[in-house]
Write a protein that holds these residues in place. Structure first.
Motif, PDB file in Angstrom:
ATOM      1  N   UNK A  23       0.819  -1.223   0.000  1.00  9.59           N
ATOM      2  CA  UNK A  23       0.000   0.000   0.000  1.00  9.59           C
ATOM      3  C   UNK A  23       0.847   1.265   0.000  1.00  9.59           C
ATOM      4  N   UNK A  24       2.161   1.098   0.274  1.00  8.70           N
ATOM      5  CA  UNK A  24       3.039   2.262   0.392  1.00  8.70           C
ATOM      6  C   UNK A  24       3.303   2.648   1.841  1.00  8.70           C
ATOM      7  N   UNK A  25       2.506   2.102   2.764  1.00  4.87           N
ATOM      8  CA  UNK A  25       2.734   2.353   4.189  1.00  4.87           C
ATOM      9  C   UNK A  25       3.988   1.613   4.645  1.00  4.87           C
ATOM     10  N   UNK A  26       4.588   2.105   5.718  1.00  2.00           N
ATOM     11  CA  UNK A  26       5.730   1.422   6.317  1.00  2.00           C
ATOM     12  C   UNK A  26       5.283   0.774   7.609  1.00  2.00           C
ATOM     13  N   UNK A  27       5.555  -0.509   7.724  1.00  2.00           N
ATOM     14  CA  UNK A  27       5.266  -1.233   8.958  1.00  2.00           C
ATOM     15  C   UNK A  27       6.550  -1.277   9.774  1.00  2.00           C
ATOM     16  N   UNK A  49       5.493  -9.853  19.623  1.00  2.00           N
ATOM     17  CA  UNK A  49       5.707  -9.032  18.429  1.00  2.00           C
ATOM     18  C   UNK A  49       4.717  -7.870  18.451  1.00  2.00           C
ATOM     19  N   UNK A  50       5.241  -6.664  18.235  1.00  2.00           N
ATOM     20  CA  UNK A  50       4.436  -5.445  18.180  1.00  2.00           C
ATOM     21  C   UNK A  50       4.671  -4.777  16.841  1.00  2.00           C
ATOM     22  N   UNK A  51       3.626  -4.176  16.263  1.00  2.00           N
ATOM     23  CA  UNK A  51       3.767  -3.475  14.994  1.00  2.00           C
ATOM     24  C   UNK A  51       3.012  -2.152  15.050  1.00  2.00           C
ATOM     25  N   UNK A  52       3.460  -1.220  14.216  1.00  2.00           N
ATOM     26  CA  UNK A  52       2.736   0.034  14.048  1.00  2.00           C
ATOM     27  C   UNK A  52       2.921   0.526  12.621  1.00  2.00           C
ATOM     28  N   UNK A  53       1.980   1.327  12.190  1.00  5.42           N
ATOM     29  CA  UNK A  53       2.063   2.011  10.900  1.00  5.42           C
ATOM     30  C   UNK A  53       2.119   3.515  11.129  1.00  5.42           C
ATOM     31  N   UNK A  54       2.122   3.925  12.388  1.00  4.86           N
ATOM     32  CA  UNK A  54       2.090   5.333  12.779  1.00  4.86           C
ATOM     33  C   UNK A  54       3.519   5.885  12.823  1.00  4.86           C
ATOM     34  N   UNK A  55       3.822   6.930  12.035  1.00  4.25           N
ATOM     35  CA  UNK A  55       5.186   7.475  12.012  1.00  4.25           C
ATOM     36  C   UNK A  55       5.635   8.044  13.359  1.00  4.25           C
ATOM     37  N   UNK A  56       4.711   8.567  14.164  1.00  6.38           N
ATOM     38  CA  UNK A  56       5.089   9.103  15.475  1.00  6.38           C
ATOM     39  C   UNK A  56       5.522   7.981  16.420  1.00  6.38           C
ATOM     40  N   UNK A  57       4.807   6.865  16.399  1.00  2.00           N
ATOM     41  CA  UNK A  57       5.196   5.727  17.235  1.00  2.00           C
ATOM     42  C   UNK A  57       6.509   5.145  16.731  1.00  2.00           C
ATOM     43  N   UNK A  58       6.671   5.081  15.413  1.00  2.00           N
ATOM     44  CA  UNK A  58       7.931   4.606  14.840  1.00  2.00           C
ATOM     45  C   UNK A  58       9.095   5.451  15.334  1.00  2.00           C
ATOM     46  N   UNK A  59       8.951   6.779  15.294  1.00  2.00           N
ATOM     47  CA  UNK A  59      10.014   7.677  15.753  1.00  2.00           C
ATOM     48  C   UNK A  59      10.302   7.464  17.238  1.00  2.00           C
ATOM     49  N   UNK A  60       9.263   7.266  18.030  1.00  2.00           N
ATOM     50  CA  UNK A  60       9.443   7.023  19.459  1.00  2.00           C
ATOM     51  C   UNK A  60      10.259   5.751  19.692  1.00  2.00           C
ATOM     52  N   UNK A  61       9.870   4.657  19.037  1.00  2.00           N
ATOM     53  CA  UNK A  61      10.553   3.379  19.232  1.00  2.00           C
ATOM     54  C   UNK A  61      11.997   3.468  18.729  1.00  2.00           C
ATOM     55  N   UNK A  62      12.216   4.193  17.639  1.00  2.00           N
ATOM     56  CA  UNK A  62      13.572   4.382  17.113  1.00  2.00           C
ATOM     57  C   UNK A  62      14.465   5.096  18.125  1.00  2.00           C
ATOM     58  N   UNK A  63      13.880   5.923  18.977  1.00  2.00           N
ATOM     59  CA  UNK A  63      14.637   6.664  19.977  1.00  2.00           C
ATOM     60  C   UNK A  63      14.980   5.857  21.224  1.00  2.00           C
ATOM     61  N   UNK A  64      14.482   4.647  21.311  1.00  2.00           N
ATOM     62  CA  UNK A  64      14.768   3.794  22.463  1.00  2.00           C
ATOM     63  C   UNK A  64      15.964   2.893  22.180  1.00  2.00           C
ATOM     64  N   UNK A  65      16.581   2.429  23.246  1.00  2.00           N
ATOM     65  CA  UNK A  65      17.674   1.468  23.126  1.00  2.00           C
ATOM     66  C   UNK A  65      17.179   0.104  23.593  1.00  2.00           C
ATOM     67  N   UNK A  66      17.843  -0.931  23.138  1.00  2.00           N
ATOM     68  CA  UNK A  66      17.508  -2.276  23.580  1.00  2.00           C
ATOM     69  C   UNK A  66      17.561  -2.328  25.104  1.00  2.00           C
ATOM     70  N   UNK A  67      16.508  -2.874  25.719  1.00  2.00           N
ATOM     71  CA  UNK A  67      16.437  -2.957  27.170  1.00  2.00           C
ATOM     72  C   UNK A  67      15.654  -1.832  27.811  1.00  2.00           C
ATOM     73  N   UNK A  68      15.356  -0.776  27.057  1.00  2.00           N
ATOM     74  CA  UNK A  68      14.543   0.312  27.610  1.00  2.00           C
ATOM     75  C   UNK A  68      13.138  -0.193  27.879  1.00  2.00           C
ATOM     76  N   UNK A  69      12.557   0.281  28.992  1.00  2.00           N
ATOM     77  CA  UNK A  69      11.192  -0.121  29.351  1.00  2.00           C
ATOM     78  C   UNK A  69      10.191   0.771  28.632  1.00  2.00           C
TER      79      UNK A  69
END
Length: 112
Positions: A23-27, A49-69
């Motif tokens: 569809x052009x969306x990014x999962x 397993x967790x998924x999102x198509x929301x760019x704001x949630x994607x940016x948030x998760x990208x800002x976390x490090x492995x092990x972050x709560x």
């Protein structure tokens, strides 16, 4: 009335993965490690397993490090992948909200 609400608190297991959909969306997908309240031998945590198509949630998760709560809320989804002769059914949480989780005092003290 049917009800499909999920709330989880756990640790990010590693870097998220991104996949371009037809569809052009990014999962964006990642795994959340959640401790079981009453562990059994060799079954102390669940990795979900967790998924999102929301760019704001994607940016948030990208800002976390492995092990972050983190805390997430969303809904269970069943996705079907593969050719008709070898379908694979996968359950995952489609995330609607994600925030940093407060580290419990018991963990903060143990980390010192």
């Amino acid at each position: 009335m049917d009800h499909n609400d999920v709330q989880l608190t756990g640790k990010l297991s590693g870097a998220p993965e991104h996949r371009e959909m037809p569809s052009g969306d990014t999962q964006t997908a990642w795994r959340l490690v959640v401790r079981r309240p009453q562990p059994r031998p060799r079954a102390v945590v669940d990795t979900i397993r967790c998924v999102t198509y929301d760019p704001d949630i994607t940016a948030f998760v990208e800002g976390l490090a492995s092990g972050d709560r983190m805390e997430i809320s969303g809904a269970i989804r069943c996705r079907i992948y593969g050719p008709s002769q070898a379908k694979v059914w996968r359950y995952e949480v489609e995330v609607a909200t994600a925030t940093r989780a407060v580290v419990p005092e018991s963990e903060a003290v143990a980390a010192c």
